[in-house]
Design a protein around this motif. Structure first.
Motif: not given
Length: 839
Positions: A599-605, A629-633, A651-664
């Motif tokens: 697969l190619t291209g970007t992650i679609p919003s 940024s829509p991944v924050t939803n 690496i977006p700083t919002w990765v640490g704010r948007s996913f409170p249950n992130l394990i991997v």
């Protein structure tokens, strides 16, 4: 008082004769049957009159349109029968105050499910002859009313499902004739005292919150024949003398409590015994064999150990035996003489030996009784005996997950005409039947033969099975294409598992049949374009095949607007093209696995619309750009793996704010740059963090000590793994698998994923020292800082990380002495400190 007519039809629909002016204005005499001429009447109020002590006229039941009827305080002297009320199917309101409580000849009164909420008050009750009263399912939510204790002749009293609370009144002792008492599904005080009811033979206390002290009170009810205490919050050890005085007890159900230890040695003269879903430990007492009249025994879901006592062979009346989900072991030969057995469930234990010991010399006897046999998930070995085919009444035969081996021929199934569920998967069996075999059974539930040898041809006998719900033919050696008839074989099928064969060919388009929820066709040789899907499908696994072409037609042209797909696994194929902006059609997705394609291209919003998503795996493609940024939803995400792509930027700083249950979080082998954002330290649930092989710079964050899932003993469960769709036994599994670099080798984790901890920052441009705070990550199993520009000394407390199995600090600029605390790392199997300046 008043009368109303329908404006259109002129029919009388409302008649209000309620007396509101005092006794001198009361209507008297009797109610005339001429009321029946008002056949459209929907409202009738005769309250507060004086009809001379006559009975309520039963002809009122012929006013079929009545919605409102008030006969309260009208001078009626009871009713001859309540049968007439059942004819008023439209009735919404009924008030018979001082009518029902003046029935001196009434013997039986049932008011179950009448929505009599509130306090059931009958202050002048006159039920002097009442023998049976049922007030269940009314949800009064009050104390037990005192008028009940004036029912001196009552024999049966059902107060279940009413949310009564407070104490159980001592006034119950006034009910000298009481023999049957149901107090289930209420909220009595935990420290309640049960009155001494000498004549009581039937007692149901289920679904209350009692304490063990009530067992002493129950033990004094010497006439009891039936005792149910299901889910009454009992805990601890059952008193050894509990059943000592209950010599008449035939029925005992104490399931779903937290009772510990073992069964008491004295068990009375029981015919029915259910102690399932407790915490009972130890072995089964030999005294079980004294219950020669026992016909129902359920000890499932406990912690019982040891073997089945030989005295079980004395239970010649036993009909139902359930010992599933324990730790029992040994052989099954003690059951050979139990010729009345219909139901046997010994699954999920550690029983050993051959199945032939179960059938023994009594196969002819069992052939006339057994209908249900479940021995799955044990350690049984050897062949399945041919005598299985003699059990003509057998409906369920489950022996999956054992070590059974040998050949099954048609003779094994010869007389199994009643069979509706068959599961022999995960054994070492060979199914050897002719190509034109017609099974004598018609399966309706499970057809499980996974890991049996069936191929290389697709089994044509499957065509005869028209009603099964779950099919497991995974890893059965099929080297063939799927025949066209297969897709219409069963109108009731919900799960199809043909995983890990060598099935070839092209899937039909659209892929649609029956009520299917889960399709597992992974690890085969299927090819061609992806098919369109049935909207009812919940799980689709087409991984490890040879599908090719664009993914866009599959995603952007759904068969229906609402799709229920929860698990999409298209990984390890040859799919190409860009990820399209079509994710709005798949709003129920929980897992997306598109890794190892082209697969190619970007992650679609539009992927930001998948607000239920818990796992996103795009590993090893040719995707690029920044993470949108829509991944924050996607706040429910627990797994993100976009490693081995060409993503770039910080690496977006919002990765640490948007996913409170992130394990991997796996960002491995991309082109990310800049510093590791400190916000990652806020994701305390992180167990696996892989940022290796990027262009990251700066220092290792000191705040990594906040990653508490790496620091404390884990009892984490990744809830979506092996979760079932719609909760039933037919449910489809939502499996997730993650690839991790461990000990220099990429390994796949699924069921054990929740037990793994890893931190990999290797092959970046990190500088500075290793923060001493890293050594507080006491549960970390794998740590890799190799291939950076780190300096200074290795922290002397490195030996505190006692869970460490793999540690790689090679190719840096460390100096000084190797800390002696390394000797504390007893689980360490791989250690690489090469290419440093250590001594």
């Amino acid at each position: 008082m008043g009368l109303q007519c329908n404006n259109a039809t002129r029919h009388v629909i409302h008649l209000d004769l309620r007396n509101t002016y005092g006794w001198e204005s009361q209507l008297s005499g009797y109610v005339s049957s001429s009321l029946l001429e008002l056949k459209h009447l929907s409202y009738l109020d005769l309250s507060w009159n004086n009809f001379g002590g006559s009975h309520v006229p039963p002809f009122l039941g012929s006013l079929h349109n009545l919605r409102y009827l008030d006969l309260s305080e009208a001078g009626f002297d009871g009713v001859e029968s309540l049968q007439w009320v059942s004819h008023l199917s439209s009735l919404q309101y009924l008030d018979m105050t001082r009518v029902l409580n003046m029935l001196p000849s009434l013997l039986e009164l049932r008011l179950t499910q009448c929505d009599l909420d509130g306090n059931p008050s009958l202050p002048n009750v006159n039920f002097t002859s009442l023998v049976s009263l049922d007030l269940s399912y009314n949800y009064f939510n009050s104390l037990i009313p005192n008028w009940l204790f004036n029912l001196s002749h009552v024999v049966s009293l059902n107060l279940g499902y009413n949310n009564f609370h407070g104490p159980i009144p001592s006034a119950f002792v006034n009910l000298k004739s009481l023999k049957v008492l149901d107090l289930s599904y209420n909220h009595f005080n935990p420290k309640v005292v049960l009155p001494y009811l000498t004549n009581l033979v039937h007692l149901d206390l289920s679904y209350n919150d009692f304490q063990n002290t009530i067992l002493n009170d129950v033990g004094n009810l010497t006439s009891l024949n039936y005792l149910a205490m299901v889910y009454t919050k009992l805990e601890g050890k059952l008193p050894s003398t509990f059943l000592g005085n209950l010599t008449s007890l035939n029925y005992l159900d104490m399931s779903y409590n937290e009772l510990e230890s073992g069964l008491p040695s004295t068990l009375g003269n029981l015919k029915y015994l259910d102690m399932s879903n407790n915490k009972l430990e130890g072995g089964l007492p030999s005294s079980l064999g004294n219950l020669t009249s026992l016909n129902y025994l359920d000890m499932s879901n406990n912690k019982l150990e040891g073997g089945l006592p030989s005295t079980l062979g004395n239970l010649t009346s036993l009909n139902h035996l359930d010992m599933s989900y324990n730790n029992l072991e040994g052989g099954l030969s003690t059951l050979g003489n139990l010729c009345t057995l219909e139901f046997v469930d010994l699954s999920h234990n550690d029983f050993t030996g051959e199945m032939s010991r179960f059938f023994g010399n009594s196969s002819q006897c069992i052939a006339h009784s057994l209908t249900y046999l479940d021995l799955e998930s044990n350690q049984l070995s050897g062949p399945i005996p041919e005598s299985l085919g003699l059990i003509s009444r057998l409906e369920r035969f489950h022996v999956s997950n054992n070590f059974l081996k040998g050949v099954l021929a048609e003779v094994h199934f010869a007389n199994l005409r009643s069979l509706v569920s068959l599961d022999m998967s995960s054994n070492f069996l060979v199914i050897n039947v002719s190509s034109n075999w017609v099974p004598p059974f018609q399966l309706e539930r499970v057809l499980g033969m996974g890991s049996c040898q069936i191929g290389p041809q697709f089994p044509t006998w499957l065509k005869t099975q028209r009603h099964f719900m779950r099919l497991d033919l995974s890893n059965v050696g099929i080297v063939d294409s799927i025949p066209n008839w297969f897709w219409n074989v069963s109108s009731k099928v919900r799960i199809v598992d043909l995983y890990q064969n060598q099935i070839k060919g092209v899937l039909p388009n659209p892929l649609k049949f029956g009520k299917i929820e889960g399709v597992y066709l992974g690890s085969n040789h299927l090819e061609g374009a992806l098919p369109c899907l049935s909207s009812k499908l919940s799980v689709l696994d087409l991984s490890n095949n040879q599908f090719s072409g664009s993914i866009s037609p599959f995603l952007c042209n759904p068969m229906e607007e609402d799709n229920w797909l929860a698990n999409l696994d298209l990984s390890h194929n040859f799919l190409s093209g860009e990820l399209p902006q079509c994710w709005m059609h798949w709003k129920f997705l929980l897992l997306i696995k598109l890794g190892h394609n082209s697969l190619t291209g970007t992650i679609p919003s539009s992927i930001g619309l998948l607000v239920s998503l818990v796992s996103l795996n795009l590993r090893n493609n040719n995707l690029y750009g920044e993470i949108p940024s829509p991944v924050t939803n996607l706040t429910n995400l627990m797994v993100i793996d976009i490693g081995l792509n060409n993503f770039s930027g910080n690496i977006p700083t919002w990765v640490g704010r948007s996913f409170p249950n992130l394990i991997v979080l796996v960002l491995r082998a991309n082109k990310f740059k800049g510093a590791i954002p400190l916000e990652l330290c806020r994701v305390s649930s992180l167990q696996i963090l892989d940022l290796a092989h990027n262009n990251l710079s700066g220092t290792i964050p000191r705040c990594f000590y906040n990653l508490s899932a790496m620091a404390t003993e884990r009892n984490t469960t990744i809830s979506y793994i092996h979760r079932t769709i719609d909760g039933g036994s037919m449910g489809a599994d939502l499996n997730d698998k993650i690839q991790l670099m461990v000990k220099g080798v990429e390994r796949e984790y699924s069921k054990t994923l929740a037990l793994v901890t890893s931190l990999d920052l290797s092959c970046n441009n990190l500088t500075g020292k290793i923060p001493t705070e890293i050594t507080s990550l006491l549960s970390l199993q794998s740590l890799n800082f190799s291939g950076n520009h780190l300096t200074g000394k290795i922290p002397i407390k490195i030996g505190n990380m006692r869970s460490m199995e793999t540690l790689n600090f090679s190719a840096n600029h460390f100096s000084g002495v190797i800390p002696p605390s390394f000797s504390n790392l007893s689980f360490l199997s791989v250690l690489n400190l090469a290419y440093n300046n250590l001594s």
